[in-house]
Scaffold this motif. Structure first.
Motif, PDB file in Angstrom:
ATOM      1  N   PRO A 217      42.048   6.674 -54.040  1.00 24.40           N
ATOM      2  CA  PRO A 217      42.825   6.933 -55.646  1.00 24.40           C
ATOM      3  C   PRO A 217      43.070   8.062 -55.973  1.00 24.40           C
ATOM      4  N   SER A 218      42.778   9.322 -54.963  1.00 20.47           N
ATOM      5  CA  SER A 218      42.980  10.105 -55.995  1.00 20.47           C
ATOM      6  C   SER A 218      43.789  11.384 -54.409  1.00 20.47           C
ATOM      7  N   ILE A 219      43.988  10.636 -53.383  1.00 23.08           N
ATOM      8  CA  ILE A 219      43.895  12.290 -52.275  1.00 23.08           C
ATOM      9  C   ILE A 219      45.929  11.781 -52.419  1.00 23.08           C
ATOM     10  N   ILE A 220      46.417  11.303 -53.103  1.00 21.17           N
ATOM     11  CA  ILE A 220      47.533  11.502 -52.791  1.00 21.17           C
ATOM     12  C   ILE A 220      48.283  12.105 -54.272  1.00 21.17           C
ATOM     13  N   ARG A 221      47.374  12.620 -55.579  1.00 19.79           N
ATOM     14  CA  ARG A 221      47.112  13.340 -56.649  1.00 19.79           C
ATOM     15  C   ARG A 221      46.834  15.440 -56.118  1.00 19.79           C
ATOM     16  N   LEU A 222      46.419  15.288 -54.687  1.00 20.09           N
ATOM     17  CA  LEU A 222      45.706  16.221 -54.369  1.00 20.09           C
ATOM     18  C   LEU A 222      46.943  17.495 -53.955  1.00 20.09           C
ATOM     19  N   PRO A 223      47.177  18.540 -54.042  1.00 23.02           N
ATOM     20  CA  PRO A 223      48.575  18.788 -53.360  1.00 23.02           C
ATOM     21  C   PRO A 223      48.095  18.821 -51.976  1.00 23.02           C
ATOM     22  N   GLY A 224      49.092  19.302 -51.391  1.00 21.59           N
ATOM     23  CA  GLY A 224      48.628  19.405 -49.177  1.00 21.59           C
ATOM     24  C   GLY A 224      50.299  19.056 -49.465  1.00 21.59           C
ATOM     25  N   ARG A 225      50.018  18.028 -48.245  1.00 20.05           N
ATOM     26  CA  ARG A 225      50.803  17.464 -46.704  1.00 20.05           C
ATOM     27  C   ARG A 225      50.987  16.340 -46.446  1.00 20.05           C
ATOM     28  N   LEU A 226      51.359  15.078 -46.312  1.00 18.55           N
ATOM     29  CA  LEU A 226      50.853  13.754 -45.364  1.00 18.55           C
ATOM     30  C   LEU A 226      52.177  14.614 -43.694  1.00 18.55           C
ATOM     31  N   HIS A 227      50.717  13.313 -43.183  1.00 22.15           N
ATOM     32  CA  HIS A 227      51.341  13.079 -41.825  1.00 22.15           C
ATOM     33  C   HIS A 227      51.706  11.491 -41.632  1.00 22.15           C
ATOM     34  N   ILE A 228      52.284  11.011 -41.693  1.00 22.30           N
ATOM     35  CA  ILE A 228      52.824   9.377 -41.937  1.00 22.30           C
ATOM     36  C   ILE A 228      52.977   9.331 -40.300  1.00 22.30           C
ATOM     37  N   THR A 229      52.497   8.237 -39.318  1.00 25.55           N
ATOM     38  CA  THR A 229      53.165   7.561 -38.224  1.00 25.55           C
ATOM     39  C   THR A 229      52.064   6.159 -38.117  1.00 25.55           C
ATOM     40  N   TRP A 230      53.259   5.710 -37.543  1.00 24.12           N
ATOM     41  CA  TRP A 230      52.811   4.301 -36.440  1.00 24.12           C
ATOM     42  C   TRP A 230      51.398   4.411 -35.764  1.00 24.12           C
ATOM     43  N   ALA A 231      50.040   4.012 -36.054  1.00 25.48           N
ATOM     44  CA  ALA A 231      49.278   4.152 -35.277  1.00 25.48           C
ATOM     45  C   ALA A 231      49.271   2.311 -34.172  1.00 25.48           C
ATOM     46  N   ASP A 232      49.901   1.470 -34.344  1.00 23.58           N
ATOM     47  CA  ASP A 232      50.983   0.678 -33.739  1.00 23.58           C
ATOM     48  C   ASP A 232      51.025   0.145 -34.426  1.00 23.58           C
ATOM     49  N   ASP A 233      51.792  -1.469 -34.048  1.00 27.82           N
ATOM     50  CA  ASP A 233      52.858  -1.740 -34.094  1.00 27.82           C
ATOM     51  C   ASP A 233      52.992  -2.597 -35.837  1.00 27.82           C
ATOM     52  N   ASN A 234      51.478  -2.424 -36.014  1.00 28.93           N
ATOM     53  CA  ASN A 234      50.700  -3.223 -37.172  1.00 28.93           C
ATOM     54  C   ASN A 234      50.097  -2.290 -38.049  1.00 28.93           C
ATOM     55  N   THR A 235      50.054  -0.853 -38.131  1.00 30.12           N
ATOM     56  CA  THR A 235      49.272   0.250 -38.818  1.00 30.12           C
ATOM     57  C   THR A 235      49.849   0.993 -39.015  1.00 30.12           C
TER      58      THR A 235
END
Length: 258
Positions: A106-124
Motif C-alpha cells: 500500500p505504500s511502496i509506490i509512494r516512496l522515492p526510487g525506481r521500479l523494475h518491471i518484468t514478466w516472471a512468466d507468461d501470467n505473472t
C-alpha cells in the motif's frame, strides 16, 4: 421389381445423408468449443516492462523525508488510526525487525526510487523496487492459496481492465489499464511516520503507460487503499514514474525505519 429397385437405390442414399448430417447436428446441440485462455503477456494491451524512476512533484514533505510524528495531513484517518499513528515508535520497529513496515504494497509506490518491471512468466508480472529491495508478483489467472501467509507485499490478483473477450475465431481486443487488487497483507504504514494500515486492507491499483510526442514514456499508478480499521474513507493517490533507458541508475537500498 421396380419397387424393389427403388428401395435398394434410395435407402443407401438416405443412410449416407444421415451419416454426414449427424456430426453437424451434434455440434450445433453442444455449442461452440470452449475458448482456450490466452496468457496475460500475450494479450497485454500495453507494455509496462522496463526501468521507471519516480518523479516527485507533489507531497514532497511526506515522500522525500520521514514526516514528523503526528503529521498525518491529507490521510483520512479515523480515531483508531490517529491513536495508532501517535504511538509510532521507530526504535521499537527496529528492535523487532520491522524496518520494512513502510515498504508494503500500500505504500511502496509512494516512496522515492525506481521500479523494475518484468514478466516472471507468461501470467505473472514482477515489480522490483530498489527502495527496500522489495518484490511484488502480480498474478493473472490464479487465486490466493489458503495456505499462503500474509506478507508485506500480500497477494496481488491482476487483470487487464476492459479487455474485450474474443469472438469465436477472432483476436482479443485491446483494453485499458492494468488493474491489481492486493490482499493478504501484514499490517504496515502508509507513510514512514507510522500512519497505519491493517491486515484487512484491500489495495486497488491501476497502472497506465503513456507515450509522449517527445519520446518520453510515463507510468501513472492510481492507488486506492480501503481499510475500515484505520481510515474514515478510502485513501487515494496518483504516482508518476518516467521510463529510463536502462538499469544503470538502479540502486538497491535496505528498508529504513526512520
Amino acid at each position: 421389381m421396380i419397387r424393389r429397385l427403388l428401395i435398394q437405390g434410395v435407402m443407401p442414399a438416405l443412410s449416407a445423408t444421415v451419416f454426414f448430417v449427424a456430426p453437424a447436428y451434434l455440434e450445433a446441440q453442444a455449442g461452440p468449443p470452449p475458448q482456450v485462455a490466452r496468457a496475460a503477456k500475450e494479450v497485454a494491451p500495453q507494455d509496462l516492462t522496463g526501468y521507471w524512476v519516480s518523479i516527485v512533484t507533489e507531497d514532497w514533505r511526506w515522500r522525500m523525508v520521514t514526516p514528523a510524528k503526528g503529521d498525518f495531513t491529507s490521510v483520512p484517518l479515523n480515531q483508531d488510526g490517529i491513536k495508532a499513528a501517535e504511538a509510532w515508535n521507530p526504535d521499537k520497529d527496529i528492535a523487532t525487525g520491522n524496518q520494512c513496515k513502510a515498504y508494503g504494497a500500500p505504500s511502496i509506490i509512494r516512496l522515492p526510487g525506481r521500479l523494475h518491471i518484468t514478466w516472471a512468466d507468461d501470467n505473472t508480472l514482477k515489480i522490483e523496487t530498489d527502495a527496500g529491495m522489495q518484490t511484488r508478483l502480480l498474478h493473472f489467472n490464479s487465486k490466493l492459496s489458503a495456505r499462503e501467509e500474509p506478507s508485506w507485499q500480500g497477494y496481488s490478483a491482476a487483470v487487464w481492465d476492459g479487455l474485450t473477450p474474443p469472438r469465436r475465431g477472432g483476436a482479443v481486443l485491446a483494453g485499458g489499464s492494468l488493474k491489481v487488487v492486493t490482499t493478504n497483507l501484514k499490517p504496515g504504514y502508509l507513510r514512514k511516520n507510522g500512519i497505519p494500515y491493517s491486515g484487512n486492507t484491500e489495495l486497488t491499483e491501476y497502472f497506465d503507460r503513456t507515450h509522449e510526442p517527445n519520446g518520453d514514456s510515463w507510468l501513472v499508478v492510481t492507488t486506492i487503499v480501503h481499510d475500515s480499521a484505520n481510515l474514515a474513507q478510502n485513501f487515494v493517490t496518483s504516482t508518476h514514474f518516467k521510463m529510463e533507458k536502462d538499469g544503470s541508475k538502479w540502486a538497491p537500498t535496505a528498508c529504513e525505519a526512520k
